[in-house]
Design a protein around this motif. Structure first.
Motif, PDB file in Angstrom:
ATOM      1  N   ASP A 132      -0.736  -5.136   6.053  1.00  0.00           N
ATOM      2  CA  ASP A 132      -1.941  -4.727   6.771  1.00  0.00           C
ATOM      3  C   ASP A 132      -3.016  -5.781   6.524  1.00  0.00           C
ATOM      4  OD1 ASP A 132      -4.274  -3.635   7.772  1.00  0.00           O
ATOM      5  OD2 ASP A 132      -3.961  -1.651   6.904  1.00  0.00           O
ATOM      6  N   MET A 142      -9.355   0.169  -0.240  1.00  0.00           N
ATOM      7  CA  MET A 142      -7.945   0.514  -0.050  1.00  0.00           C
ATOM      8  C   MET A 142      -7.734   1.858   0.666  1.00  0.00           C
ATOM      9  SD  MET A 142      -5.913  -1.853  -1.096  1.00  0.00           S
ATOM     10  CE  MET A 142      -7.047  -3.049  -0.441  1.00  0.00           C
ATOM     11  N   GLY A 154      -5.753  -4.220   4.281  1.00  0.00           N
ATOM     12  CA  GLY A 154      -4.965  -4.232   3.054  1.00  0.00           C
ATOM     13  C   GLY A 154      -5.182  -5.406   2.129  1.00  0.00           C
ATOM     14  N   ALA A 170      -6.078   1.098   3.887  1.00  0.00           N
ATOM     15  CA  ALA A 170      -4.853   0.286   3.863  1.00  0.00           C
ATOM     16  C   ALA A 170      -3.700   1.037   4.521  1.00  0.00           C
ATOM     17  CB  ALA A 170      -4.496  -0.092   2.436  1.00  0.00           C
ATOM     18  N   HIS A 185       0.806  -1.227   0.000  1.00  0.00           N
ATOM     19  CA  HIS A 185       0.000   0.000   0.000  1.00  0.00           C
ATOM     20  C   HIS A 185       0.841   1.279   0.000  1.00  0.00           C
ATOM     21  CE1 HIS A 185       0.779  -0.787   4.291  1.00  0.00           C
ATOM     22  NE2 HIS A 185       0.777   0.528   4.408  1.00  0.00           N
TER      23      HIS A 185
END
Length: 184
Positions: free
Chosen positions: A78, A88, A82, A91, A66
């Protein structure tokens, strides 16, 4: 015991103990291939235990990179926010259901290929996220926990899709850890 045998035995005790490792299959727009990491159980035993447990559970499978900053590092791990296909926008803000870990700082330097644990401003907040160094980063020495080093596949790491801006947030479709396997 002879002096030579004694010296050899001492050298074995003084040598770093290499724990399990990780094999990470990366796939995406940028990187496609396998990265092999040796984990340093003797340097950061609690962090290595946490990473290998999460990998064994499959928690890292499908987790994106990310935050990727050219010339610095690629961050992933994550397991909460993630996962590929998820939202996202969060993330990088999550961890795992496991407790945060106390820092295990060492004298190991952050050099190209070193794997370190990501954390918040609290030194004892590392959980599941980690990063791989593209280049040396001595300013991180003694401030973040070193957990391992890439032994094969740095060309794959170098190809991970870069993020934008100062924080290196990856825009669009990020590269992901397709499968993470613990090795012996």
């Amino acid at each position: 015991m002879s002096t030579v045998k004694l010296a050899a035995a001492f050298a074995l005790l003084a040598a770093p103990v290499w724990a399990s490792g990780l094999q990470i299959e990366i796939a995406g727009e940028g990187a496609n291939g396998t990265v092999t990491i040796d984990l340093f159980e003797d340097v950061a035993p609690k962090h290595v235990e946490q990473i290998t447990a999460l990998a064994s559970e499959g928690a890292y499978d499908g987790v994106v990179f990310h935050r990727v900053i050219e010339g610095f590092m690629a961050q992933t791990g994550d397991v909460q926010f993630g996962k590929m296909g998820g939202d996202m926008r969060m993330a990088g803000r999550g961890g795992s259901s496991r407790p945060d870990l106390p820092a295990e700082f060492s004298s190991m330097r952050f050099q190209r290929g070193v794997v370190g644990m990501a954390r918040s401003q609290d030194p004892d907040s590392a959980n599941s996220q980690f990063f791989i160094m593209f280049d040396d980063g001595d300013f991180l020495n003694g401030q973040y926990t070193v957990v391992g080093k890439v032994t094969d596949g740095m060309d794959v790491v170098d190809a991970i899709k870069l993020g934008k801006g100062r924080n290196g947030a990856v825009i669009g479709q990020p590269d992901a850890m397709k499968k993470v396997t613990v090795t012996e």
